[in-house]
Design a protein around this motif. Structure first.
Motif, PDB file in Angstrom:
ATOM      1  N   THR A   1       1.180   7.644   3.267  1.00  0.00           N
ATOM      2  CA  THR A   1       1.449   9.078   3.273  1.00  0.00           C
ATOM      3  C   THR A   1       1.815   9.513   4.681  1.00  0.00           C
ATOM      4  OG1 THR A   1      -0.089   9.484   1.452  1.00  0.00           O
ATOM      5  CG2 THR A   1       0.514  11.374   2.817  1.00  0.00           C
TER       6      THR A   1
ATOM      7  N   ARG B   1      -4.492   0.746 -11.186  1.00  0.00           N
ATOM      8  CA  ARG B   1      -5.299   1.252 -10.074  1.00  0.00           C
ATOM      9  C   ARG B   1      -5.552   2.741 -10.270  1.00  0.00           C
ATOM     10  NH1 ARG B   1      -4.330  -1.568  -4.407  1.00  0.00           N
ATOM     11  NH2 ARG B   1      -5.225   0.376  -3.691  1.00  0.00           N
ATOM     12  N   GLN B   2      -6.731   3.180  -9.917  1.00  0.00           N
ATOM     13  CA  GLN B   2      -7.051   4.595 -10.040  1.00  0.00           C
ATOM     14  C   GLN B   2      -6.159   5.465  -9.158  1.00  0.00           C
ATOM     15  OE1 GLN B   2     -11.260   4.501  -9.148  1.00  0.00           O
ATOM     16  NE2 GLN B   2     -11.801   4.492 -11.331  1.00  0.00           N
ATOM     17  N   ASP B   3      -5.691   4.910  -8.036  1.00  0.00           N
ATOM     18  CA  ASP B   3      -4.833   5.687  -7.152  1.00  0.00           C
ATOM     19  C   ASP B   3      -3.353   5.522  -7.491  1.00  0.00           C
ATOM     20  OD1 ASP B   3      -4.196   3.161  -6.244  1.00  0.00           O
ATOM     21  OD2 ASP B   3      -5.024   3.424  -4.232  1.00  0.00           O
TER      22      ASP B   3
ATOM     23  N   ARG C   1       0.835  -1.205   0.000  1.00  0.00           N
ATOM     24  CA  ARG C   1       0.000   0.000   0.000  1.00  0.00           C
ATOM     25  C   ARG C   1       0.864   1.248   0.000  1.00  0.00           C
ATOM     26  NH1 ARG C   1      -5.255  -0.547   0.997  1.00  0.00           N
ATOM     27  NH2 ARG C   1      -5.204   1.341  -0.299  1.00  0.00           N
ATOM     28  N   THR C   2       0.346   2.309  -0.598  1.00  0.00           N
ATOM     29  CA  THR C   2       1.024   3.604  -0.580  1.00  0.00           C
ATOM     30  C   THR C   2       0.725   4.291   0.741  1.00  0.00           C
ATOM     31  OG1 THR C   2       0.888   3.814  -2.979  1.00  0.00           O
ATOM     32  CG2 THR C   2       1.281   5.820  -1.725  1.00  0.00           C
TER      33      THR C   2
ATOM     34  N   GLY D   1     -12.179   0.579  -8.207  1.00  0.00           N
ATOM     35  CA  GLY D   1     -10.892   1.231  -8.007  1.00  0.00           C
ATOM     36  C   GLY D   1      -9.857   0.887  -9.065  1.00  0.00           C
TER      37      GLY D   1
ATOM     38  N   THR E   1       5.720  10.187   0.851  1.00  0.00           N
ATOM     39  CA  THR E   1       5.041   8.916   0.611  1.00  0.00           C
ATOM     40  C   THR E   1       6.053   7.802   0.408  1.00  0.00           C
ATOM     41  OG1 THR E   1       4.934   9.268  -1.781  1.00  0.00           O
ATOM     42  CG2 THR E   1       3.072  10.070  -0.474  1.00  0.00           C
TER      43      THR E   1
ATOM     44  N   LYS F   1       2.696  -1.725 -11.274  1.00  0.00           N
ATOM     45  CA  LYS F   1       1.559  -0.798 -11.308  1.00  0.00           C
ATOM     46  C   LYS F   1       0.744  -0.884 -12.587  1.00  0.00           C
ATOM     47  CE  LYS F   1       3.675   2.422  -8.064  1.00  0.00           C
ATOM     48  NZ  LYS F   1       4.123   3.818  -7.796  1.00  0.00           N
TER      49      LYS F   1
END
Length: 826
Positions: free
Chosen positions: A85, A818-820, A82-83, A175, A118, A773
């Motif tokens: 922050t 992924r959209q994110d 996971r990213t 997503g 991040t 990704k």
């Protein structure tokens, strides 16, 4: 400062009693004390006075120090991949801020010199704390720090399972985005026109072929056509084109007049097979392929090939095209694949035998010529007398009477030709069934057929872990009912320097042309042996009554016969192989087996049952839904000659009997049928790292299509031996039997359905960018049961909405992101 500062006297005291203006007075007349301390000096003032103004301040100066306060935020917990922050705050007195890592597995911090940094949570095998420090610093160097802890837990499949469906589109979790990248007929040169998709198009030597299948991504440096294994925004995508849906390739389907095929149609069909090599790039919003790239090329059944390894020059490879048996022409029915660790692409020739014609009476002619054992070989590989050959290409009368691109598919021995095969194409079938190595970066290179890896219905080839000094292994399945699993072990220990060599095919010569080919035997107690296919060993001799082998080349050309004689275990159609990068365990999909009768069940293939249907069609019998077997080499080394095994998962509908059919306890989120494609995420990103990398499983199903279209699942598998034993009681109209097998731990939530494809498709072929990704997936033969007057799928036109009128379906490559912007799957 305190008075103690002046205990040391260096004579630097104010003895100037003149009335000249003091520097501090000058500053005070223009700047307030608050402006100065807040960094209010202009850039010009700072440039003039430099650091002098700050260096000599004491408690009585107008530029006195002020404290800085910071906060690193609250502790948090996340999972690998996971990213994350990091959000710090600092008082207005801070001129600079920065994040640094204090402890835990090292990560790369992005935007580390800002309040918001991040990073991607690293792969971990257990809950692991990572500590980060946030620092705020004033203009004169005063600093304050705060720390926060991010606890990372092992990766999970972080998406909601896609529901089974029969929609005419690719369905992915919320997503995620799907981009259609490269479709049947897309042009790969600047002067090739766009695809009309009405059957009128020609020149498939410069267009995308049909039935997209196995594929691999090879990175390119952003600045040019230079290999860069870490590149994730530009690369070469290489993919197989296994077969064709002939009904859609021509205006009204295939034409046959008086049993003769038109030349133009046959050329189109031939060229639509083979391999594509295309450049792809990631733009600001989506991926696309580069139509005019100098790297683009098609490799077809007409492309020149070179033989390499022990069978090169064998008498059984002689044809009128290559009288010395060292050259070949073309590759066909390319199914799965493999990416070699030195940057080449390996494609596998699977159901090639069906393309050959063999007239009745040919066996008698060969026997009379003293070549009776060729009849044994042709029969064992499924080329029996009376075959007309797929698509009737040998019926074409070419405009160029010297052309042999059609007659090469006739394996019948000409009565008036030389008995050694150098004057006809009687030996052409022996030129197929190989692993073919291609250099994706060099369009001028000639593909090489690696004969040391044996001849069979190759489904693919997967390299084992590459460890310095250890001889690497390459695992393969023979995709036919009751065929075998193989591995090839090189004679040469791995050298990491070869991974970046400029002459990539020469490296292939080094590792793939000399070694030992083995076939697998699975024992009832969970053990197994690799049996060597070596001429002169055991029954593999010139004196064998079943098949008298002439030499090692003969053994490799007839690997199936050698496996029979050694006592290898017949499996339920061994398809793709994949090696877990974390522990070296090998997985193999056994897609199904309609001829697995109750009397022929065994520990490694324990099921024979009746599979009920809901669409009125007849029930299927045998191992209808397939399973995934896995093995662990003794000593965890690729050089091992023995292994242990179990079944990772049995395919089945969730509603089937859990005692004898649904042995893995699958439910609506993960039930599947006919496993086919298989691939582990790359070790260059978190999804492929750690103790439990992500495995992807694709299906090619005919048994469960009354319930759902074909699919792709994501898994975080365990290890061989993590389950137990089960006794299966089989029952069919033909009788009953009992088999005890070894079953892995029930997958549960570690296996989820990630994608469901459009109507009548197969999901096959998968690769990703090194950063994980972007995931590339192939959608093969949507709407395969239809035709021009009965279009049963409009995909990919249907991916963005229902077309105004039905559109001919096209096999195509998609890109999933992924959209994110995060890693796919976790």
């Amino acid at each position: 400062m305190t008075d103690s500062t002046f205990l040391y006297d260096d004579g630097d005291v104010d003895t100037n009693r003149s009335a000249n203006g003091h520097l501090n007075d000058l500053i005070a007349s223009r700047y307030s004390r608050r402006q100065t301390l807040r960094g209010g000096l202009s850039a010009m003032t700072t440039a003039v006075f430099g650091g002098v103004l700050l260096a000599g301040c004491d408690d009585d100066d107008l530029l006195q120090r002020e404290s800085v306060s910071v906060s690193a935020g609250q502790a948090a917990t996340t999972s690998a991949g996971r990213t994350v922050t990091l959000q710090g705050t600092a008082s207005s007195t801070a001129r600079t801020v920065s994040w640094t890592q204090v402890s835990g597995p090292t990560v790369t911090l992005n935007n580390a010199n800002t309040n918001t940094a991040t990073f991607t949570a690293p792969a971990v095998s257990a809950s692991t704390p990572l500590v980060f420090r946030f620092t705020g610093t004033t203009g004169i160097g005063d600093a304050s720090t705060a720390e926060t802890t991010v606890t990372v837990t092992p990766a999970t499949l972080d998406f909601t399972a896609v529901a089974k469906n029969r929609n005419d589109l690719v369905t992915v979790p919320a997503g995620y985005l799907v981009t259609v990248l490269y479709r049947l007929g897309d042009p790969i040169s600047a002067n090739t026109p766009a695809y009309a998709n009405d059957g009128s198009d020609a020149n498939f030597a410069m267009r995308a072929g049909d039935h997209h299948d196995g594929m691999s991504f090879f990175g390119l440096a952003a600045s040019g056509a230079t290999p860069d294994a870490s590149a994730s925004t530009r690369g070469v995508l290489v993919m197989n084109h296994e077969n064709i849906t002939e009904n859609y390739l021509h205006p009204r389907g295939q034409t046959t007049t008086g049993g003769v095929r038109p030349e133009a149609e046959a050329i189109k069909e031939i060229e639509a097979h083979g391999v594509s090599v295309i450049e792809v790039t990631r733009g600001a919003s989506a991926w696309s392929y580069v139509q005019a790239s100098a790297l683009n090329r098609r490799i077809t059944p007409n492309t020149p090939m070179a033989f390499s390894g022990p069978a090169k020059g064998s008498a059984m490879l002689r044809t009128v095209y290559s009288k010395d048996g060292t050259q070949g022409r073309g590759t066909i029915n390319n199914c799965a694949n493999g990416a070699m660790p030195w940057g080449t692409y390996a494609t596998a020739e699977e159901n090639w035998a069906g393309y050959f014609r063999r007239n009745r009476g040919d066996a008698a002619g060969r026997t009379a010529a003293g070549q009776a054992k060729e009849n044994t070989s042709l029969s064992r590989y499924g080329i029996s007398e009376g075959r007309t050959g797929n698509y009737g290409w040998t019926t074409v009368t070419p405009a160029d009477s010297s052309s042999t691109i059609f007659s090469k598919w006739n394996a019948t021995a000409a009565a008036d030709a030389a008995a050694d095969g150098s004057a006809d194409f009687r030996h052409e079938p022996f030129q197929y069934g190989w692993i073919v190595e291609i250099d994706p970066y060099n369009p001028q290179s000639t593909p090489r057929k690696r004969t040391a890896l044996g001849r069979m219905n190759h489904e693919g080839v997967s390299a084992g872990r590459m460890i310095a000094g250890v001889k690497p292994a390459f695992y393969m399945g023979d995709d036919s009912q009751n065929e075998y699993i193989y591995k090839f072990v090189s004679n040469t220990g791995w050298s990491a320097a070869d991974g970046t060599a400029a002459d990539r095919l020469a490296v292939g010569d080094k590792y793939l042309d000399a070694g030992t080919l083995y076939v697998a035997k699975f024992n009832a107690d969970g053990s197994g042996q690799w049996l060597p296919l070596v001429f002169g060993s055991g029954p593999l001799t010139s004196g064998n009554a079943t098949y008298p082998f002439a030499d090692q080349a003969d053994v490799l050309i007839n690997a199936r016969i050698a496996g029979d004689l050694l006592g290898a275990t017949p499996m339920d159609r061994p398809e793709w192989t994949a090696v877990n990068p974390a522990n070296g365990e090998m997985y193999c999909t056994l897609t199904n087996n309609s001829s697995r009768s109750v009397s022929r069940t065994d520990a490694a293939n324990p099921r024979s049952y009746v599979d009920p249907r809901t669409d009125g069609r007849s029930n299927s019998v045998g191992n209808v839904n397939g399973h995934v077997i896995r093995l662990r080499e003794n000593g965890d080394t690729t050089e091992a000659t023995a292994f242990t095994w179990d079944v990772y998962a049995f395919g089945a509908g969730s509603d089937l009997n859990k005692d004898n059919i649904n042995l893995s306890g699958l439910d609506d989120s993960n039930d599947f049928s006919s496993p086919d494609g298989l691939w582990f995420s790359l070790p260059s990103n978190v999804a492929g790292q750690g103790a439990n990398p992500v495995m992807w499983l694709q299906t090619d199903d005919g048994a469960y299509t009354d319930v759902t279209n074909c699919m792709m699942l994501a898994a975080i598998p365990g290890r061989v031996g993590d389950g137990g034993t089960k006794t299966v009681n089989n029952s069919t109209p033909a009788g009953t039997s009992t088999a005890t097998t070894r079953v892995g731990k029930a997958p549960g939530a570690t296996l989820k359905r990630f994608l469901v494809g459009p109507k009548e498709c197969e999901i096959t072929g998968i690769t990703s960018t090194p950063d994980g990704k972007a995931l590339f997936v192939n959608i093969q033969h949507p709407g395969e049961n239809g035709g021009p007057d009965n279009i049963t799928s409009s995909w990919p036109a249907s991916q963005t909405g229902t077309p105004a009128s039905p559109s001919r379906p096209r096999s195509a490559t998609i890109v999933i992101t992924r959209q994110d912007g995060g890693l796919v799957g976790i």
